[in-house]
Design a protein around this motif. Structure first.
Motif, PDB file in Angstrom:
ATOM      1  N   VAL A 149      -0.577 -20.099  -8.624  1.00 59.71           N
ATOM      2  CA  VAL A 149      -1.683 -18.962  -9.029  1.00 59.71           C
ATOM      3  C   VAL A 149      -1.356 -18.637  -7.437  1.00 59.71           C
ATOM      4  O   VAL A 149      -0.928 -19.123  -6.524  1.00 59.71           O
ATOM      5  N   THR A 153      -4.436 -13.576  -8.923  1.00 60.23           N
ATOM      6  CA  THR A 153      -5.524 -14.576 -10.199  1.00 60.23           C
ATOM      7  C   THR A 153      -6.969 -14.502 -10.394  1.00 60.23           C
ATOM      8  O   THR A 153      -7.126 -14.593 -11.168  1.00 60.23           O
ATOM      9  N   PHE A 154      -8.099 -14.037  -8.969  1.00 60.40           N
ATOM     10  CA  PHE A 154      -9.622 -14.345  -9.327  1.00 60.40           C
ATOM     11  C   PHE A 154      -9.312 -13.058  -8.858  1.00 60.40           C
ATOM     12  O   PHE A 154      -9.231 -12.415  -8.326  1.00 60.40           O
ATOM     13  N   GLN A 222     -14.054 -15.557  -9.813  1.00 58.69           N
ATOM     14  CA  GLN A 222     -14.050 -15.721 -11.277  1.00 58.69           C
ATOM     15  C   GLN A 222     -11.664 -15.187 -11.362  1.00 58.69           C
ATOM     16  O   GLN A 222     -11.276 -14.404 -10.902  1.00 58.69           O
ATOM     17  N   VAL A 223     -11.635 -16.518 -12.347  1.00 64.26           N
ATOM     18  CA  VAL A 223     -10.608 -16.379 -12.475  1.00 64.26           C
ATOM     19  C   VAL A 223     -10.347 -14.670 -13.476  1.00 64.26           C
ATOM     20  O   VAL A 223     -11.140 -14.754 -14.706  1.00 64.26           O
ATOM     21  N   ARG A 224      -9.540 -13.665 -13.829  1.00 65.11           N
ATOM     22  CA  ARG A 224      -9.128 -13.080 -14.673  1.00 65.11           C
ATOM     23  C   ARG A 224      -9.386 -12.970 -15.839  1.00 65.11           C
ATOM     24  O   ARG A 224      -9.378 -12.326 -16.493  1.00 65.11           O
ATOM     25  N   THR A 226      -9.863 -15.198 -17.799  1.00 66.06           N
ATOM     26  CA  THR A 226     -11.075 -16.168 -18.434  1.00 66.06           C
ATOM     27  C   THR A 226     -12.545 -15.882 -18.181  1.00 66.06           C
ATOM     28  O   THR A 226     -13.422 -16.312 -19.132  1.00 66.06           O
ATOM     29  N   TYR A 230     -15.654 -19.970 -10.169  1.00 64.27           N
ATOM     30  CA  TYR A 230     -15.378 -21.144  -9.271  1.00 64.27           C
ATOM     31  C   TYR A 230     -15.974 -20.828  -8.219  1.00 64.27           C
ATOM     32  O   TYR A 230     -16.790 -19.480  -7.314  1.00 64.27           O
ATOM     33  N   CYS A 232     -14.483 -20.567  -4.019  1.00 64.26           N
ATOM     34  CA  CYS A 232     -12.917 -20.699  -3.172  1.00 64.26           C
ATOM     35  C   CYS A 232     -13.741 -20.738  -1.657  1.00 64.26           C
ATOM     36  O   CYS A 232     -14.209 -20.184  -1.287  1.00 64.26           O
ATOM     37  N   TYR A 269      -7.857 -25.495  -8.945  1.00 64.33           N
ATOM     38  CA  TYR A 269      -7.031 -24.374  -8.343  1.00 64.33           C
ATOM     39  C   TYR A 269      -6.873 -24.417  -7.047  1.00 64.33           C
ATOM     40  O   TYR A 269      -7.700 -25.148  -6.124  1.00 64.33           O
TER      41      TYR A 269
END
Length: 437
Positions: A149, A153-154, A222-224, A226, A230, A232, A269
């Motif tokens: 990760v 990823t975000f 934001q998770v790319r 899905t 979240y 961070c 994560y």
């Protein structure tokens, strides 16, 4: 796009993953969901899941509704006309459960029943689950989960807040965690009875005790793959190293990944960049608490809303303690001006008025108050209440506990605790040698 690997690619993971029912089928969200989908395909196992769901609803039911809710569960799953097939639960356990529901219902009344159900599910049903396509799908998710990760990823968005992490020592016993940590034993020795007199032997304690302040920034991300949002939390590496806060940052990660509670944010994560350590947590959409207190309607909360929030905090602390984690409050925190004024005018003043009326003496108050931001100067004009603010740095002169007494007491308690634990350990070692001889 999120893409799962082929099942054949997960064959090595199938043999290396730990086959623990509690971890794979209860604590891990994806594993819990897939195991429940597997149970839904079998009639007898479906009844077990329905019973566990009913007990979960019972545990969070209101106090006035808990008795009826519990009796309905007993009638639905253990009544003579029940169509649900459950593992055989001793009649004495059911009788004791029904008796507790009638006398003093509590959220732990079905604890023994749920333990029996989980023991049953962890046997042959858990073995069948491992041979099913549902477990293969779980392995695909685990394989994907173990991929590196990074920040790529975000998608990172605006800053939600800034603050300090880990400020201050414990106000009462700054060394007791360290003493317990130095003398703590393993879980096996704790269960066998060694160090049983120590109140710390059943807790995982690893909290650094230096006065540390780690500045942090929290931003939305934001998770790319899905699209899920979240929060961070970023800790600067330079400040962590400068303040020697590596152990504290690692502890937060360990605690958050261990806790599984609906009242505590979860760690989803964790990754690092060149400059920061990043913890990706559940995002709380409610917003900033201070904004709700001061900017929505009248300042503050009504009593019922405050009670509800306090109850949620208590539930979160219980879940932390269940995982053998000791929560330590922030001793550096101050009261706000609104809270102090409310407590002063709505509680202190009526109490003194009642006392003066009962004693038939004039109502007058002359409080001495420290000069801090949480003690507003507007209190000086409160009718028959005269507020006098003390000069700066006067507290240590007026309060003898600030003249080295607290420091001496802390040192004494810390040394006494260490000596007691070491004496107990030497006594146990001596008895063991005597028995072996």
């Amino acid at each position: 796009m999120l893409k799962l690997p082929p099942v054949s690619q997960c064959s090595e993971l199938r043999h290396s993953i730990e086959k623990d029912y509690s971890s794979l089928c209860d604590k891990q969200p994806i594993g819990r969901l897939l195991f429940r989908e597997f149970c839904d395909t079998q009639h007898d196992l479906k009844g077990c899941i329905e019973f566990l769901d009913a007990v979960a609803e019972y545990e969070v039911a209101a106090d006035e509704d808990r008795r009826n809710c519990g009796l309905q569960i007993l009638d639905m799953f253990f009544g003579a006309e029940s169509a649900v097939h459950l593992p055989e639960i001793p009649s004495c356990v059911l009788r004791e459960c029904r008796l507790r529901l009638k006398q003093n219902p509590g959220k732990d009344d079905f604890e023994e029943c749920t333990r029996i159900i989980h023991n049953y599910l962890s046997g042959e049903p858990f073995g069948e689950y491992q041979e099913s396509p549902y477990f293969s799908r779980f392995l695909q998710w685990k394989w994907l989960e173990r991929q590196p990760v990074t920040k790529n990823t975000f998608r990172h968005y605006r800053v939600l807040g800034k603050g300090g992490f880990g400020e201050g020592d414990d106000p009462c016993f700054p060394g007791w965690l360290q003493a317990a940590e130095e003398c703590s034993c393993s879980a096996e020795s704790a269960e066998s009875g060694s160090l049983a007199s120590s109140p710390f032997s059943f807790f995982d304690l690893a909290i650094p005790l230096r006065r540390i302040c780690l500045k942090l920034t929290v931003c939305a991300c934001q998770v790319r793959a899905t699209g899920k949002m979240y929060a961070c939390k970023k800790l600067e590496k330079k400040r962590i190293k400068k303040r020697k806060g590596e152990a504290m940052a690692l502890n937060e990660k360990r605690i958050l990944e261990k806790v599984h509670s609906r009242f505590v944010v979860s760690l989803s994560y964790a990754y690092e960049t060149k400059d920061s350590l990043c913890l990706v947590l559940t995002i709380m959409n409610g917003g900033d608490l201070k904004f709700h207190i001061h900017n929505l309607g009248n300042p503050g909360f009504d009593e019922q809303r405050a009670i509800f929030y306090a109850a949620e905090l208590c539930c979160g602390l219980e879940d932390l303690q269940r995982e053998r984690i000791v929560y330590r409050r922030n001793g550096a925190a101050w009261t706000t001006a609104y809270l102090f004024t409310t407590r002063f005018t709505k509680y202190l003043k009526p109490t003194v008025e009642t006392y003066c009326s009962e004693k038939k003496i004039p109502f007058e108050i002359l409080p001495l108050v420290d000069i801090v931001p949480g003690h507003p100067r507007a209190l000086m004009t409160s009718g028959k209440i005269s507020v006098v603010f003390m000069p700066a740095n006067a507290t240590s002169i007026l309060q003898p506990t600030e003249q080295g007494v607290i420091l001496t007491l802390k040192s004494y308690l810390r040394d006494t605790l260490r000596k007691a634990v070491l004496f107990k350990r030497h006594t146990i070692d001596g008895d063991s040698c005597a028995r072996s001889g």
